[in-house]
Enzyme design. Structure first.
Site, PDB file in Angstrom:
ATOM      1  N   ASN A 114       0.797  -1.233   0.000  1.00 22.49           N
ATOM      2  CA  ASN A 114       0.000   0.000   0.000  1.00 22.49           C
ATOM      3  C   ASN A 114       0.821   1.270   0.000  1.00 22.49           C
ATOM      4  OD1 ASN A 114      -2.349  -1.308   0.014  1.00 22.49           O
ATOM      5  ND2 ASN A 114      -2.680  -1.222   2.216  1.00 22.49           N
ATOM      6  N   THR A 164      16.144 -16.307 -29.845  1.00 25.73           N
ATOM      7  CA  THR A 164      14.686 -16.359 -29.718  1.00 25.73           C
ATOM      8  C   THR A 164      14.097 -16.608 -31.098  1.00 25.73           C
ATOM      9  OG1 THR A 164      14.919 -14.686 -28.009  1.00 25.73           O
ATOM     10  CG2 THR A 164      12.706 -15.132 -28.797  1.00 25.73           C
ATOM     11  N   LYS A 166      11.798 -16.220 -34.044  1.00 25.86           N
ATOM     12  CA  LYS A 166      10.901 -15.199 -34.575  1.00 25.86           C
ATOM     13  C   LYS A 166      10.338 -15.713 -35.908  1.00 25.86           C
ATOM     14  CE  LYS A 166      12.508 -12.174 -31.462  1.00 25.86           C
ATOM     15  NZ  LYS A 166      11.702 -11.606 -30.387  1.00 25.86           N
ATOM     16  N   LYS A 168       7.594 -14.063 -33.536  1.00 28.02           N
ATOM     17  CA  LYS A 168       7.237 -14.620 -32.233  1.00 28.02           C
ATOM     18  C   LYS A 168       5.855 -15.253 -32.231  1.00 28.02           C
ATOM     19  CE  LYS A 168       7.882 -10.589 -29.975  1.00 28.02           C
ATOM     20  NZ  LYS A 168       7.786  -9.686 -28.832  1.00 28.02           N
ATOM     21  N   ASP A 194       9.519 -17.318 -27.506  1.00 28.08           N
ATOM     22  CA  ASP A 194       9.301 -15.928 -27.135  1.00 28.08           C
ATOM     23  C   ASP A 194       8.436 -15.897 -25.881  1.00 28.08           C
ATOM     24  OD1 ASP A 194       8.292 -13.005 -27.412  1.00 28.08           O
ATOM     25  OD2 ASP A 194       9.930 -13.255 -28.830  1.00 28.08           O
ATOM     26  N   GLU A 195       8.568 -14.816 -25.102  1.00 32.64           N
ATOM     27  CA  GLU A 195       7.839 -14.785 -23.831  1.00 32.64           C
ATOM     28  C   GLU A 195       6.325 -14.818 -24.021  1.00 32.64           C
ATOM     29  OE1 GLU A 195       8.937 -10.632 -25.096  1.00 32.64           O
ATOM     30  OE2 GLU A 195       9.930 -12.576 -24.971  1.00 32.64           O
ATOM     31  N   HIS A 285      12.203 -15.166 -18.032  1.00 36.27           N
ATOM     32  CA  HIS A 285      12.059 -13.933 -18.802  1.00 36.27           C
ATOM     33  C   HIS A 285      11.383 -12.881 -17.925  1.00 36.27           C
ATOM     34  CE1 HIS A 285      10.810 -11.032 -21.811  1.00 36.27           C
ATOM     35  NE2 HIS A 285      11.722 -11.552 -22.588  1.00 36.27           N
ATOM     36  N   HIS A 318      16.917 -12.577 -18.005  1.00 34.45           N
ATOM     37  CA  HIS A 318      17.226 -11.474 -18.907  1.00 34.45           C
ATOM     38  C   HIS A 318      17.617 -10.254 -18.090  1.00 34.45           C
ATOM     39  CE1 HIS A 318      15.546 -13.220 -22.718  1.00 34.45           C
ATOM     40  NE2 HIS A 318      15.259 -14.122 -21.798  1.00 34.45           N
TER      41      HIS A 318
END
Length: 466
Positions: A114, A164, A166, A168, A194-195, A285, A318
């Site tokens: 908070n 990675t 692609k 993606k 990819d994430e 990641h 990462h």
């Protein structure tokens, strides 16, 4: 007379204690706070300590039933931030008993709960945390750590290479597996989901896992090297996430992956425990981190998220590139890279490290450099990150004019050339371009890569400055 006196009193009377000597078991926090105009720094610092520990806005009768001295957070030091108007670093000490053992979730709920919405502050940022050994010891930490990973993979004396896959989103599982195979066959150690690849209509997770496993085994057989693909187990529920991790283990693959901030610390810690028990490496990641860490005066600095990950568990994370397309200032990035890898890190304000951190025997995490990097960056990356790192080239592999496998070859040749040059005592910082040029004479794949990316730079000033 009764000991209880109703009413609102200044936080600083209870929670600002400049004479306090911090204990070895305290969790220490450094907050960058920007109080509202007219709010004194001591009151603001005390308010932060109170609202993130035992305090509330008014005195309550039940305060008499506990020992505030034993449980309250204390603001024990305040220093103005040089060059900023009305901004301070407030140091707060929390007694260890305020936190559940082995729960990053509970630690964050208290320290960054908070209090970040508190009206008396314009902005608040958690810059660093000192986790005491007594608390570190309640966490399992990374499933395996750097040394065990090297032994599993039988790869020593150099950074690991990844890529990675692609585009993606949108590939079918079979074509995805083919891209994985080509990259691994060309010479990479790892490829990566990819994430945002989870289990979408165009490629369900089980299909992807099967085709990627096939790619791994074929590439291993042909190269004689151990290969891996980070199979993303992130899912909408913890149960589904575990189901995917179990399936990966049944396929016999070496590594799975998780998005720890979007998936959450509770899920991440469960997965890390499973990975240790079942011999799986865990790649992490950090999707969503910039939402939390990119503003200079509000949020949480990534070094805190990195420490939290080391406690929750992950073998790779990462952590910026210093040279690519994403955020990262060199000294500060290296500061949290050391926090991930080393056992003991000295306080060093020039690198943004506010506290000396002793991890005792908690395993280390490999930092992953990923995002907009290519062969010309290889000397700088080898120099900056050293051997204990994973260098990931997505577009820098798949964007090669001749295809994925030649792209992988180019990266591997560049890496081996840089490691050899370094071992021969050459200076990578000044001779980097020459080393790459020399290597490209006997590697047409590397020569082609050098040609494509010779002019690409991502030059913007870094936001993450001290």
């Amino acid at each position: 007379s009764v000991g209880f006196k109703a009413g609102v009193k200044d936080y600083k009377l209870t929670y600002y204690t400049p004479d306090y000597e911090t204990k070895d078991t305290d969790i220490l926090a450094a907050f960058r706070m920007s109080p509202q105009p007219g709010v004194p720094a001591e009151e603001a610092g005390a308010a932060v300590a109170a609202e993130s520990s035992t305090g509330t806005w008014t005195t309550v009768w039940t305060d008499g039933l506990t020992s505030l001295d034993r449980y309250k957070g204390r603001c024990y030091q305040i220093e103005p931030v040089a060059g900023e108007e009305n901004q301070y670093i407030a140091y707060v000490a929390y007694p260890l008993d305020l936190f559940e053992e082995g729960s990053v979730t509970n630690m964050f709920t208290s320290i960054v709960g908070n209090v970040f919405g508190f009206k008396a502050l314009r902005a608040l940022r958690l810059e660093d945390l000192r986790i005491p050994p007594a608390y570190v010891k309640t966490f399992q930490g990374p499933p395996h750590g750097i040394q065990v990973e090297r032994d599993k993979l039988n790869k020593y004396g150099r950074p690991l290479l990844g890529c990675t896959i692609k585009p993606k989103l949108g590939l079918s599982a079979k074509n995805y597996g083919r891209a994985v195979y080509e990259c691994l066959r060309g010479g990479l150690d790892f490829t990566k989901d990819d994430e945002n690849v989870n289990s979408q209509p165009f490629m369900r997770w089980r299909d992807r896992f099967l085709f990627c496993a096939e790619a791994i085994y074929k590439a291993q057989a042909e190269t004689g090297e151990i290969k891996g693909h980070y199979l993303n187990a992130t899912a909408g529920t913890c149960e589904e996430m575990m189901k995917r991790a179990v399936f990966a283990r049944e396929l016999g693959v070496p590594i799975v992956m998780h998005d720890y901030l979007t998936g959450g610390f509770t899920a991440n810690t469960s997965l890390a425990h499973y990975c240790r028990d079942n011999g799986l490496l865990l790649h992490i990641h950090r999707a969503m981190h910039a939402v939390i860490d990119r503003q200079k005066n509000h949020g949480i600095h990534f070094r805190v998220l990195a420490k939290a990950l080391r406690m929750s568990g992950g073998d790779h994370i990462h952590s910026g590139t210093v040279v690519g397309k994403l955020e990262g200032e060199r000294d500060i990035t290296l500061g949290f890279v050391d926090l991930l890898r080393d056992d003991f890190i000295e306080k060093d304000r020039s690198r943004g490290i506010f506290f000396t951190q002793d991890w005792v025997s908690l395993p280390g995490v490999l930092p992953v450099a990923s995002g907009g990097i290519h062969v010309w960056h290889m000397p700088a990356l080898t120099e900056i990150f050293g051997d204990d790192s994973v260098l990931q080239f997505g577009g820098g592999t798949l964007g090669h004019p001749w295809g994925n496998a030649p792209g992988a070859v180019a990266n591997r040749v560049a890496l081996e050339a840089c490691v050899q040059a370094r071992n021969e005592g050459r200076d990578l910082a000044s001779e980097g371009n020459a080393i790459i040029r020399e290597a490209s004479k006997w590697s047409p794949e590397l020569a082609a890569a050098c040609e494509v990316w010779k002019e690409i730079k991502f030059e913007f000033p870094a936001m993450d400055t001290l």
